[in-house]
Design a protein around this motif. Structure first.
Motif, PDB file in Angstrom:
ATOM      1  N   ILE A  99      22.488 -22.774  47.646  1.00  0.00           N
ATOM      2  CA  ILE A  99      22.768 -24.251  46.637  1.00  0.00           C
ATOM      3  C   ILE A  99      21.464 -24.744  46.964  1.00  0.00           C
ATOM      4  O   ILE A  99      21.434 -25.441  45.984  1.00  0.00           O
ATOM      5  N   GLY A 100      20.990 -24.718  48.276  1.00  0.00           N
ATOM      6  CA  GLY A 100      19.937 -26.192  47.559  1.00  0.00           C
ATOM      7  C   GLY A 100      20.080 -27.813  47.804  1.00  0.00           C
ATOM      8  O   GLY A 100      21.525 -27.875  47.870  1.00  0.00           O
ATOM      9  N   SER A 101      19.459 -28.370  47.359  1.00  0.00           N
ATOM     10  CA  SER A 101      19.301 -29.632  47.668  1.00  0.00           C
ATOM     11  C   SER A 101      19.389 -30.726  46.492  1.00  0.00           C
ATOM     12  O   SER A 101      19.245 -31.919  46.696  1.00  0.00           O
ATOM     13  N   SER A 102      19.338 -30.186  45.124  1.00  0.00           N
ATOM     14  CA  SER A 102      18.124 -30.673  44.476  1.00  0.00           C
ATOM     15  C   SER A 102      19.309 -29.994  43.018  1.00  0.00           C
ATOM     16  O   SER A 102      19.920 -28.333  43.143  1.00  0.00           O
ATOM     17  N   GLU A 103      18.974 -30.682  41.876  1.00  0.00           N
ATOM     18  CA  GLU A 103      19.309 -30.020  40.314  1.00  0.00           C
ATOM     19  C   GLU A 103      18.434 -28.602  40.306  1.00  0.00           C
ATOM     20  O   GLU A 103      17.146 -28.536  40.807  1.00  0.00           O
ATOM     21  N   GLY A 104      18.459 -27.873  39.481  1.00  0.00           N
ATOM     22  CA  GLY A 104      17.699 -26.112  39.234  1.00  0.00           C
ATOM     23  C   GLY A 104      17.362 -25.447  39.502  1.00  0.00           C
ATOM     24  O   GLY A 104      16.444 -24.346  39.871  1.00  0.00           O
ATOM     25  N   ILE A 105      17.955 -25.341  41.278  1.00  0.00           N
ATOM     26  CA  ILE A 105      17.440 -24.303  42.016  1.00  0.00           C
ATOM     27  C   ILE A 105      18.293 -22.615  41.500  1.00  0.00           C
ATOM     28  O   ILE A 105      17.764 -22.174  41.799  1.00  0.00           O
ATOM     29  N   CYS A 106      20.119 -23.285  41.605  1.00  0.00           N
ATOM     30  CA  CYS A 106      20.212 -21.069  41.038  1.00  0.00           C
ATOM     31  C   CYS A 106      21.935 -22.186  40.123  1.00  0.00           C
ATOM     32  O   CYS A 106      22.154 -23.519  40.191  1.00  0.00           O
TER      33      CYS A 106
END
Length: 657
Positions: A99-106
């Protein structure tokens, strides 16, 4: 975004004109005269029991339901209709792994109606595409299971203006909420109205939430969503998504088709019943004919034009464990299926077909077609002109009916030499001007169990150069056609035979491989064939026409004799389908069969990150091990055959071809 009443009415009217053209004829017949809860219950009967897809297949179906014109994923939590989005996602490759830790990853699969509200699990609500939107994975986790609402003092604002903060809508619980941008509030409202209707009698496992009471809405949420529905009318995006999901699930969101029905159920107009025009249901498509045209290509035509992406969707077909559909191409009302895998000789294979939609919004009944592998033409004689008792000049008839039948014809089989159907008028006289005659026949090419030479029809005299005869006959129920005939030419007979075909007896098309130079046969009959298999238009017709034109004759007595003119064909088979084999595994391999590279598709890809896998060949030998990082595996260096992939406690068969 808010709109004036005048603009709103104009938009709704404009949208209705687009929507009506897509609603299947007769789909809403039973709602006529209904209102209020009775209307909601009737709609439930129409849209319930939809086809459920697997959670893994949801990833695949987003390419049909939630793709922008530029090919990017349509994420309503990051999209900016009033400008340029800060970022966009690519289909499949930007599917969430981490998922990541910010917008725009997936992007992930967002249940707008939260899982905890309907009890989770793997039942119909879990994969219902109407409330399962692709969404930025990080924003999705931030929303969690908080309700939608209105935010005055946001604690967090995302790139496109979507907000999280205290819910300030009147009478709403004093809790955090999630507010989308104005452009998508109507989309979300109509999603909740759909859920309240689809699951109104199947919500035993549903819970109470700040926004819902089982499948229904809390009073404050209903008021808010009615406002959102009115302020943000149905968009073309919703219309297209509704039609695409209908092609997958076989049910519709009625509040996209008829937005005013929201108020007939929950609003001030609920005292007035719905008035719809009762319509007949559309004619269902059927398989017209099919043929295995070579060992890797199956051709199918339908009685009605089909929705291209539904017939080109490999998830709608199943053959067997070791073979599969590797390619699909639909053009000019003909579907070509390319087959791959490990076939066995002299085995009959059955192809199951489901969920194929016609342009008139009617579904093809689930169907099975069977074919024998390898490809070979198994034609049988259908009818013949044997001319057994044909009188000689001047009594040769200029219309001659076929005198041998092996099928129940729905149309007469006639040979015309009288000017009918663009044939020529042939003379039959008692002197040297005659152009029709009869001589002794032959048993060459005789299709009957007890051959009989009888008589033969003779076309004679150079005066007939350029003249034509026409054969009319039925092909109903048959394809892969061919015409065989015994032919004998004298030294001064016609040297050229030119063939054409027609479906109306007026407009003829030249047969490329049909024109021949007729050899001198030295007094013997020779069997010749006219191959019609490549002319799909002639298959399964009530009547077709073949025109034969003669030329090159030299002299009054030169002639070409014909006997045992026989039509051959292969019967068209079809049947009702049993259900496709359901894919019960959590994991899928695509494509499979594969030429080497394939991806793992899973219900929860994030659970498989850095998972080890082992691939074995058919002898049980380990040929590859690895760690799942990109979900792309390559066995291009291995020979064609069957392999076994073991991963996450599951064993999946791979066919490499």
């Amino acid at each position: 975004m808010k709109k004036s009443t005048f603009l709103l009415c104009c938009l709704i009217f404009a949208f209705f004109t687009q929507i009506y053209a897509q609603i299947p004829s007769g789909y809403y017949n039973t709602v006529n005269g209904k209102k209020g809860r009775e209307l909601q219950a009737t709609l439930n009967q129409i849209i319930r029991n939809h086809r459920s897809v697997t959670y893994a297949e949801v990833w695949i179906y987003y390419q049909y339901t939630d793709l922008k014109d530029n090919g990017k994923i349509w994420d309503i939590y990051s999209d900016n209709p009033q400008g340029i989005p800060a970022y966009e996602f690519n289909f499949r490759t930007d599917q969430c792994v981490n998922i990541g830790s910010s917008e725009g990853i997936c992007y992930s699969r967002e249940h707008v109606f939260c899982q905890s509200w309907f009890g989770g699990g793997d039942g119909p609500p879990f994969t219902d595409l109407y409330h399962l939107y692709p969404a930025d994975g990080w924003i999705n986790t931030k929303r969690g299971n908080i309700p939608f609402g209105t935010v005055s003092n946001p604690e967090q604002t995302f790139t496109n203006g979507t907000q999280i903060g205290p819910n300030t809508y009147s009478s709403a619980p004093n809790s955090r909420c999630f507010e989308p941008i104005d452009d998508y509030k109507g989309d979300i409202a109509r999603t909740f109205f759909y859920m309240a209707t689809r699951y109104m009698f199947q919500d035993g496992n549903f819970a109470e939430s700040p926004m819902t009471i089982k499948s229904q809405l809390q009073p404050w949420a209903l008021n808010m969503l009615l406002e959102w529905h009115e302020s943000d009318p149905v968009s073309q995006k919703e219309i297209d998504r509704n039609n695409a999901i209908y092609a997958v699930q076989k049910n519709r969101n009625p509040f996209i088709d008829y937005p005013d029905w929201v108020f007939k159920i929950w609003g001030s107009d609920s005292v007035n019943p719905v008035q719809v025009t009762t319509e007949p249901f559309p004619e269902k498509p059927r398989i017209n004919w099919f043929a295995l045209t070579d060992n890797r290509t199956l051709k199918i035509t339908f009685t009605r034009p089909m929705k291209k992406w539904t017939v080109e969707n490999p998830l709608n077909y199943y053959i067997g464990e070791t073979v599969a559909v590797t390619g699909l191409h639909y053009q000019n009302d003909t579907l070509e299926l390319h087959l791959g895998g490990l076939f066995s000789q002299n085995v009959t294979y059955s192809l199951s077909m489901q969920h194929l939609l016609a342009q008139n919004m009617a579904f093809l009944n689930d169907t099975i077609i069977s074919f024998l592998y390898p490809y070979k033409v198994e034609q049988k004689p259908l009818l013949a002109w044997t001319f057994d008792n044909l009188p000689a000049r001047p009594n040769v008839p200029t219309m001659i009916a076929a005198d041998y039948h092996l099928l129940d014809t729905v149309s007469e089989a006639i040979l015309y030499c009288d000017g009918t159907y663009q044939s020529s008028v042939w003379l039959c006289t008692s002197n040297n001007t005659t152009e029709l005659n009869a001589f002794d026949g032959t048993i060459v090419g005789d299709p009957r169990p007890a051959p009989h030479a009888g008589r033969a029809l003779a076309f004679t005299n150079a005066s007939a150069n350029g003249k034509s005869v026409v054969f009319k006959f039925p092909t109903k129920g048959y394809f892969n056609l061919a015409l065989s005939m015994a032919v004998r030419r004298t030294a001064s007979g016609f040297t050229s035979h030119e063939w054409e075909w027609s479906l109306d007896g007026e407009n003829y098309t030249f047969i490329e491989n049909g024109s021949t130079t007729c050899p001198l046969t030295d007094g013997e009959f020779v069997l010749t064939n006219l191959d019609l298999r490549a002319i799909d238009e002639l298959n399964d017709q009530i009547e077709v026409f073949l025109r034969l034109t003669f030329d090159g004759g030299n002299g009054a007595t030169g002639n070409n004799r014909f006997d045992n003119i026989t039509l051959h064909g292969v019967p068209i088979h079809g049947g009702n389908a049993v259900s496709l084999k359901k894919k019960s595994n959590r994991l899928l391999i695509a494509p499979n069969p594969t030429q080497g590279q394939f991806r793992i598709i899973a219900d929860h890809l994030d659970h498989l990150t850095n998972t080890n896998y082992v691939i074995y060949n058919s002898f049980g030998q380990t040929i590859k091990t690895g760690n799942l990082e990109s979900f792309l595996i390559d066995i291009s260096d291995q020979p064609n055959g069957i392999y076994l992939l073991k991963i996450a406690g599951e064993a999946l068969k791979i066919v490499k071809y």
